[in-house]
Write an enzyme that holds these catalytic residues in place. Sequence first.
Site, short mmCIF file in Angstrom:
data_model
loop_
_atom_site.label_atom_id
_atom_site.label_comp_id
_atom_site.label_asym_id
_atom_site.label_seq_id
_atom_site.Cartn_x
_atom_site.Cartn_y
_atom_site.Cartn_z
N LEU A 4 45.94 42.14 42.34
CA LEU A 4 45.59 41.06 41.42
C LEU A 4 44.72 41.56 40.29
CD1 LEU A 4 44.74 38.23 43.99
CD2 LEU A 4 46.83 38.50 42.64
N GLY A 5 43.98 42.61 40.50
CA GLY A 5 43.11 43.14 39.46
C GLY A 5 42.22 44.24 39.99
N GLY A 35 34.68 46.63 38.60
CA GLY A 35 33.57 47.44 39.06
C GLY A 35 33.30 47.34 40.54
N PHE A 36 33.70 46.24 41.18
CA PHE A 36 33.46 46.09 42.61
C PHE A 36 34.62 46.64 43.43
CE2 PHE A 36 30.95 42.36 41.00
CZ PHE A 36 29.73 42.97 41.19
N MET A 52 39.18 47.12 43.98
CA MET A 52 40.51 46.55 43.79
C MET A 52 40.62 45.23 44.54
SD MET A 52 43.29 47.81 42.19
CE MET A 52 43.43 49.59 42.51
N ASP A 95 26.18 38.60 36.87
CA ASP A 95 27.36 38.90 36.05
C ASP A 95 28.15 37.61 35.80
OD1 ASP A 95 29.04 40.44 34.53
OD2 ASP A 95 30.21 41.20 36.21
#
Length: 614
Positions: free
Chosen positions: A306-307, A310-311, A313, A426
């Site tokens: 899905l994307g 920084g954290f 996949m 964030d």
Amino acid sequence: MEISLMKFLFLGIWVYYYSVLDSVSAMDSLLSPKGVNYEVAALMSVKNKMKDEKEVLSGWDINSVDPCTWNMVGCSSEGFVVSLEMASKGLSGILSTSIGELTHLHTLLLQNNQLTGPIPSELGQLSELETLDLSGNRFSGEIPASLGFLTHLNYLRLSRNLLSGQVPHLVAGLSGLSFLDLSFNNLSGPTPNISAKDYRIVGNAFLCGPASQELCSDATPVRNATGLSEKDNSKHHSLVLSFAFGIVVAFIISLMFLFFWVLWHRSRLSRSHVQQDYEFEIGHLKRFSFREIQTATSNFSPKNILGQGGFGMVYKGYLPNGTVVAVKRLKDPIYTGEVQFQTEVEMIGLAVHRNLLRLFGFCMTPEERMLVYPYMPNGSVADRLRDNYGEKPSLDWNRRISIALGAARGLVYLHEQCNPKIIHRDVKAANILLDESFEAIVGDFGLAKLLDQRDSHVTTAVRGTIGHIAPEYLSTGQSSEKTDVFGFGVLILELITGHKMIDQGNGQVRKGMILSWVRTLKAEKRFAEMVDRDLKGEFDDLVLEEVVELALLCTQPHPNLRPRMSQVLKVLEGLVEQCEGGYEARAPSVSRNYSNGHEEQSFIIEAIELSGPR
């Protein structure tokens, strides 16, 4: 004349002296009679009572006037010490009683060290303490009853120590506790009624009562005073031998029965093809085995991505019962110990609100750390603003204001109602998800802190996206609730303009930082030019001006000039009432649309921009 002039000069010097004295008195509010910051003195006492073989406390200096720059020390915006995060640092020795002088402390994490001695009763003086974790040490003695005075305490873990005695009624009855762990100690006696929503007391062999599933008995042992003769004694020995023989035979039969039962149980498992790794649940959170996650994501197939950010996949997954989930595979799992990861996951799981992304479960192996969330079919606000969703409904003006309202409610819960409080760090359109009804769901909260365990200081790693990071957070690494307020102001501007915070285009106005561009247009009263062209002029002029004013107030350079999220929420609730009152469609306003030629840059981590729902 000279006398009057001398009086005037003397009066001026006197006023100046006392104004300086008042300033010094204000500065000395944190100082002891010896001129040392009392928090510095308390922290130095904590350091001196510990053995620091890894020298993680070497930066703690008695000559320092500000402990906020020290490793593992976190401070509030007012400069008070509010957190000590010293988990898994190889510390030994004892915990100083001076810990009770850090009266503004909210979080104390000392788990997985080698600390000994009693738990200081002075901890009961920390009236603002919300999280206390002393697990995995060698603390002995009784649990201080003074911990029952900590009315704000939400999370208490004292497991895997050498604690003895009874469980204090005051501690068990703390009404604000969400989680209590007293497992694997030497506690004894009856277990009082425990008020915590989730608690553990296993591994205490001498605890009794309903909570421990061991009955308490008031009977006392009967002493042997038979006074038998030798003949009677011989008969007694024969009876004892016969009884012992019977026990041995019964034991052998029981072993045989157990052996055959194990064989039958294994064959039954084999026939039903149940082959799952060990799993358990933490409260309402489910622990998934790695094999389950592999199956759900088709072995982490690229088709299910899905994307990436920084954290780590993010994958789409399908559970056996048909539930669709989003699996976040965290980066660098080796930096987060299993106990620390489990502790942080439990804290994230305690945050439950209709406008927060609920943590469904997690997976933890020596090499992997993964979080499992419900799948959001309508993606993120960033997706809707910038990507083509075909025939799916776009975000009209009322829906955008409603999204801002929902996100504000979620952040207010994290800041003021969640216990312990959570700072997102964030806030942006890509982290605001949309459920089936297009209601705003705040995602990724708690993850920045979860991945900061590799750092020795709670705020050494600045996590966020350039353009969304508050100035004070970027320059000092110190975050607060006002850091999120800044990010929320940026989110409002993203909803209004439809653009990323850092954007470039080819129109008459070439935009770099959207914030400065909006300020310019606002000063020139050219509000309509900043509105997303996709709205086709259908927006409320008066509400637009108020929303822009609110966004600019939230993005003030100094944190003290920004409102609290609860104040922002009140303003938005009033604006939503205006929008729900309806407005007549206006002629299309002049708006310029600029191409998104450059991707957002990120500070330390990449921006989490997902091409699909997370």
